[in-house]
Design a protein around this motif. Sequence first.
Motif, short mmCIF file in Angstrom:
data_model
loop_
_atom_site.label_atom_id
_atom_site.label_comp_id
_atom_site.label_asym_id
_atom_site.label_seq_id
_atom_site.Cartn_x
_atom_site.Cartn_y
_atom_site.Cartn_z
N GLU A 144 0.77 -1.19 -0.05
CA GLU A 144 -0.19 -0.01 0.14
C GLU A 144 0.91 1.31 -0.08
N ILE A 145 1.90 1.06 0.90
CA ILE A 145 2.76 2.33 0.65
C ILE A 145 3.31 2.53 -0.70
N LEU A 146 3.72 1.63 -1.39
CA LEU A 146 4.11 1.57 -2.82
C LEU A 146 2.85 2.30 -3.73
N ARG A 147 1.65 1.52 -3.40
CA ARG A 147 0.46 2.02 -4.35
C ARG A 147 0.23 3.45 -4.09
N ASN A 148 0.27 3.96 -2.78
CA ASN A 148 -0.34 5.19 -2.52
C ASN A 148 0.96 6.51 -2.65
N ASP A 149 2.18 6.07 -2.28
CA ASP A 149 3.13 7.04 -2.28
C ASP A 149 4.25 6.98 -3.36
N VAL B 168 15.36 16.26 -11.93
CA VAL B 168 15.44 17.18 -10.61
C VAL B 168 16.61 18.46 -10.97
N ARG B 169 16.22 19.52 -10.68
CA ARG B 169 16.95 20.58 -10.75
C ARG B 169 17.93 20.79 -9.69
N GLN B 170 19.04 21.34 -9.62
CA GLN B 170 19.71 21.73 -8.53
C GLN B 170 19.18 22.80 -8.30
N GLY B 171 18.94 23.23 -6.66
CA GLY B 171 18.26 24.49 -6.20
C GLY B 171 17.02 24.33 -6.04
N ASP B 172 16.30 23.32 -6.64
CA ASP B 172 14.92 23.16 -6.55
C ASP B 172 14.44 22.28 -5.07
N TYR B 173 13.31 22.54 -4.49
CA TYR B 173 12.96 21.92 -3.58
C TYR B 173 12.12 20.80 -4.06
N GLY B 174 12.12 19.64 -3.62
CA GLY B 174 11.52 18.39 -3.73
C GLY B 174 10.93 17.79 -2.68
N THR B 175 9.86 16.94 -2.91
CA THR B 175 9.24 16.35 -1.70
C THR B 175 9.48 14.85 -1.84
N SER B 176 10.28 14.44 -3.20
CA SER B 176 10.26 13.02 -3.19
C SER B 176 11.56 12.66 -3.63
N ALA B 177 11.82 11.28 -3.55
CA ALA B 177 13.09 10.65 -4.02
C ALA B 177 12.91 9.77 -5.16
N ILE C 174 9.22 8.15 -5.19
CA ILE C 174 8.41 8.06 -3.95
C ILE C 174 8.49 9.31 -3.16
N ARG C 175 7.18 9.62 -2.67
CA ARG C 175 7.12 10.73 -1.82
C ARG C 175 7.49 10.57 -0.41
N TRP C 176 7.93 11.74 0.11
CA TRP C 176 8.66 11.50 1.33
C TRP C 176 7.87 10.89 2.36
N GLN C 177 6.69 11.14 2.55
CA GLN C 177 5.88 10.03 3.44
C GLN C 177 6.03 8.68 3.33
N GLY C 178 6.11 8.21 2.15
CA GLY C 178 6.27 6.76 1.77
C GLY C 178 7.96 6.58 2.24
N TYR D 71 8.83 15.75 11.15
CA TYR D 71 7.38 15.93 11.59
C TYR D 71 6.67 16.76 10.67
N GLY D 72 5.38 16.60 10.98
CA GLY D 72 4.34 17.34 9.99
C GLY D 72 4.06 16.98 8.46
N ASP D 73 3.58 17.79 7.88
CA ASP D 73 3.15 17.53 6.59
C ASP D 73 4.08 18.38 5.66
N TYR D 74 5.00 17.62 4.85
CA TYR D 74 5.72 18.27 3.76
C TYR D 74 4.90 19.32 2.96
N ASP D 75 3.88 18.75 2.53
CA ASP D 75 2.93 20.10 1.73
C ASP D 75 2.22 20.63 2.57
N TRP D 76 2.58 21.05 3.69
CA TRP D 76 1.56 21.70 4.68
C TRP D 76 0.69 22.90 4.06
N SER D 77 1.39 23.48 3.05
CA SER D 77 0.74 24.78 2.72
C SER D 77 -0.96 24.67 2.11
#
Lengths: 525, 575, 271
Positions: free
Chosen positions: B52-57, B70-79, B199-203, B257-263
Amino acid sequence: MSEQLPAPDFDAQNYARPNQNWVCGHACEGQPCRHGPDSKGRCRATAECKPVLETKPGETKGRWRCTRPGEPCESGPMPDGSCCRPISKCSPVPTLRVWRRRATLAVIAASFAVLLVLLGNPSWRNNFISPGEISSAHSGEAFAALAATNRLNQNCGACHVAGNSGPNGMVKAALSAEPGFFEFNKFLDAHAAAPTAIDGSCEQCHVAHNFHQPNAAAVSCAFCHAEHQGKLMAAATDADCVFCHGDTVKMAAASTAGSVVPVIHHFAEDHPQFRFITEKWRDPDTLKFNHALHLMGATIPNLPGGAKLDCAFCHQLDAAGAFMKPVAFENNCRVCHSLQFDPETPQLQLPHGSAEFVTAFLRSLPKQYADLAAKKNQPDANTYVQQKLVALRTQFGSGDDLERRIFFSTETFGPDTQVGTLSGSTRALFPGCELCHEVKSSEAGSPAITKPIMPERWLAQAKFNHAKHANISCGQCHDAVHSKDTADILLPAKETCATCHSPRGGVVDTCATCHTYHNAAVAAR
Amino acid sequence: MPAAPTILERPQRWDAAFDPDMTDAALDRLLATAPFRDMDAEKFPKRTPLREILRNDSRIRRFRQGEIIVRQGDYGTSAFLILRGATRVVLKPHLPPALLGRQSPGKKGFFRTLAQLWNGSRPAETFSRTRLRQAAGLGARQTKNEVHVFLQDLPRVMDEHRTEQMTGGDFFGEIAALSRMARTSTIFADSDDAELLEIRWQGLRDLMKYDDALRTHVNKIYRERALSSYLNATPMFQHLTKEQVDRVAEQIEFATYGDYDWSGEYKRLAQSGSVQPEKEPVIAQEGDYPNGVVLLRAGFARISQKLGGGERTLNYIGAGQLFGLREISHNWRNKDSPVNLQFSLRAIGYTHLLIVPTRVMEEIVLPSLPKNELPEAIEIVKDELGSQPVAEKGAREKVGAEILEFLTENRLFNATASMVIDLDRCTRCDDCVRACASTHDNNPRFLRHGPTSGSLMVANACLHCADPVCMIGCPTGAIHRESFAGQVVINPDTCIGCKACFNNCPYDAIRMVEIRDETGEFMVDQEMKPIAKATKCDLCVESHGGPACERACPHGALTRINLNNLDALSKWLKP
Amino acid sequence: MKRFRRQFFLGMLALIAATMAALWLHKRFCALPDYAFLTGWILFAVMLVLTFFNARKKLPFLALGKAETWLQIHIYLGFFTVVLFLIHLNFRAPHGWFEITLAWLFALVSASGVVGLFFSRTLPRRLATRGGEAIFEKIPALRHALKTGAENLALGKEAKSPVIAEFYTRQLAPFFEGPKNFWLHTFESRRPVSALLAELDDLRRFTNEAERATLDKLAALVRQKDGLDYHRALQLTLKLWLFVHIPLTYGLLVFTVLHIVLVFGFSGGVQ
């Protein structure tokens, strides 16, 4: 209680744009259109969308498709491809800043208009631009009459070159001004304004520059006499004088070789001591007069009216009240100093004024006595004359003796006589000419009596008015009670004047209080 | 008018899958490849099984040669995990900004500055067609629902830059994903068939939690690449020898902690009025035994204290700041009277932190610190109500409780250059807006309106966040950090109007504008739809003399201020 | 704020020092024959510097220094200009029509500046104290929204209360129609809104529960409208003084230029 204002709903697509000059006319209803007015304030609204023609393969006509942002509208585009929902045109509203700009432009335009109207009309122009009322001396009927004879008019043009011209001429005149617009070095230059074209106008009536010192630089009239200041022309001020006299460089330049002209700012401070003091002037008068004796001496008799002799008996104001009348023997001296040489005969007096007359008088004594007898209706005239001559001879010896005695004796003691209120053997009735005068014997004829010189003014450059000083006693300025010598000049020192004439003394101390700038004879031509 | 509260269910984990189209077949294939093949599915809890982790994240993405991953200097949420094909990483020196779709840094020249004199009457949001057509050295391919940007003139890039190939089985991007730091290098696909698992960071976090091998692997990379240099730069470890630092690094724990895309979520919560400190994830609880010193590496955390039934905010701390040192140091020095944590620490939004365990502190770090660098001991004041912890000094005294709450509630401490307006001085003349407009081709780039506390208004202008959530997910790299001073700017030429940044920004600082041509007509695409561009304050990065708004305020009422710490604000409020 | 207090003291100190220096120089140099030209040019130059503050606002992108600094200079130089003006006049009242106009223009520009300074330093605080913020250009739209809201409450389809409808048409409709009570707001009077709210309160006696709820909502809208009017009045005042200050400044400059032409054209030195 909610004081909060309703949160304005800001269009997420857009910013508030206060930089734009026009706001959509629908904005006040909260529904500005997407297009907005253009920069000139025209409504740019057309319709909500621009339908696009889609032609599927195989179709010939195609279909118009609504492209409204958000959702397509219900009815869709018109058959001709125009949007079915045109936006009603608005009249865009200018912002407050646009109004402000308009107000600014209006004020500028109004300023120009007012100025053009007022300057364009010659009759208004002069009144409008005149910086102040002309002095009464240079206006009014009297001046008009004077101006007519000197071919002047009374307009600005009488003095100012630009005064006769319109705006163009004024600009032209301004451009040719001297010093010019940006000649700051000249503004800063502390020169006394040189005569200008305006002085030419002054000289139509006034004597051309008439200065107190021949070596003074030529200065424009207006430098001291500012016009347009109201009914009275502004008086020259100390600043005008000090402009040159307070300037070391100028005074050094003006001074002749060897003599240093003092730099003066204020009377009390750096005005030099009067020259009769610094240069130790002496009164050259040969008349012998002892002020101290006359004012303080115990031997001085009271005057006929019983009053004590004082300054005012001899020194009396002239008609103008400014100066004293010259002291005269007849008026001031004779009352005490009688010319009665014969103690017995008060009716017979020596003449005054000429040594020759005196000699002639003495040599004709018998005739004088005879005349007297005749005047007195003496029954026996000859006897009377002889009697008198014998008496004289007994007292004085020969006629030569008498003559010598009358001219040269200074003997103040003599026979008792009533002189004024004083009686007794204290003083001679007539001691001799030399008591007062310088008498020189001469081989031939009568002795010479030096004519007394009484200078009228010691401080020739200064004005003075005794009448204005009436509230102070003579002695406060004139130290007569200590002066035994005729040669003493009994004028006060500068410091005496400055006790009152200074900022501390509180009495006016301007240059013009004492001095005049122009030479005496300045008059309207 | 009190609006009826919008009842909103708090978003749950996996409410939205990373890729809703993930198929079972793909999952089967994934589970059959390394490293998932080697993971022990038994170790995963029932609520979050591996599959399920793989399926959803995670999602599978395919790239063609030259396409930037990925671009150098960008912010990313995933690996990323390379499944097939090859990618290439650009080593230093980095690619020039223009090649990455960014604005070339630099100030306006004399003539461009002067040209603004007569630009005043231009219609709003005017772009010249020629400018938009200018090729910026990159092109974009539109696939189904994503935009792939590719490097043009790839041979030249390869020629001029040192690169290194990465092939199947390699992981990259995990540190940026976990620690919320900028990507350190640009990676692009090196073959036309490159297939990557994103894979997003939660996963990733969950995978690490339950799989020892992955955890060891990531921890190793993290410690190797990022930790040592970071610890060396931390003042607390200044007095340690190199060996000691290595020992600390080995034992240090890190956590997010918290939510990466909290915004996005935060925006919804803020609008429904339910932002409460009590609901934020707790990092350390008041009254607990101090487990270690917390070192914030990214994000923000709130220090609070119980007051009555609620929590009172005392301060917030940002990257580089510590929590718990005082208690641990007190306990180490006064062994007979130990204290528990005096305050609580809660993550605001997203927090990445390091924890130096108490034992390490006592054995290595504290003995090395000179006496004067140790915090003061804690005095416990007993009164009738029981023990009252001492109040944290500082923040409250600096700016006052009201402003502190205001800043925290609106998460404004994120700002490095927020626009603060003193309403007691502001004459509402809009000179700031006009100045902004004339520096930006007659377009304002902020709204002189925003949250207000007392006489303090924080206008809706870009805060240039320390933690810029807007930069997450920009497909073209148009929004980026300016390489010199770190301002967040948008390159209008490469912005495609996708609204990703606009939706992310919790401060309403980004606005989508419909652009026009020189005649004032809207520019449209083939569909006749207007073309929108994301715009926001760029802190006058191109102009001389700094932000025009601040310089234009005649009354000194407006300032651009760093709220990461409150020194600047307190100085401005009461210098 | 201390920052501004320090600014104020420094400014005042500079102003006093400059005034003393100017008066000393005046005493020292007033005898120069072309003194009026000198002071006139200085005065004109200073006036141009003051006017340039307006230009600075129009050129924010040129790095011409902070507007705050400019305003400080503008304020204190403005006060100093009055001193220079008196020196140029040699402390005498002008006589001719033209010069009197010129002096009046100067006086009006200076006085409006002082009034504007007073407004700029006092009104913002009042606005902030009252609370709420509205961008001036948005106020008509906000007012329209409030009016629509109130209209719907009182006269809309769901409104069934004749009492409220009658009161709305009689009292509230004119109130919501446009900006109201400009002068009362400028002088911080709350009389009209209190009266209106009292009347609304009075109405409660004749209404049922549902109507009372409507009345509460209406009262809230009335308060908001009043707050909006307050903001409009004060923000307008903050803008209106410039309608005197700026246009007259340019009028003054026109007159000044002519004055310069006249004094040179009519100076004695013209050949």
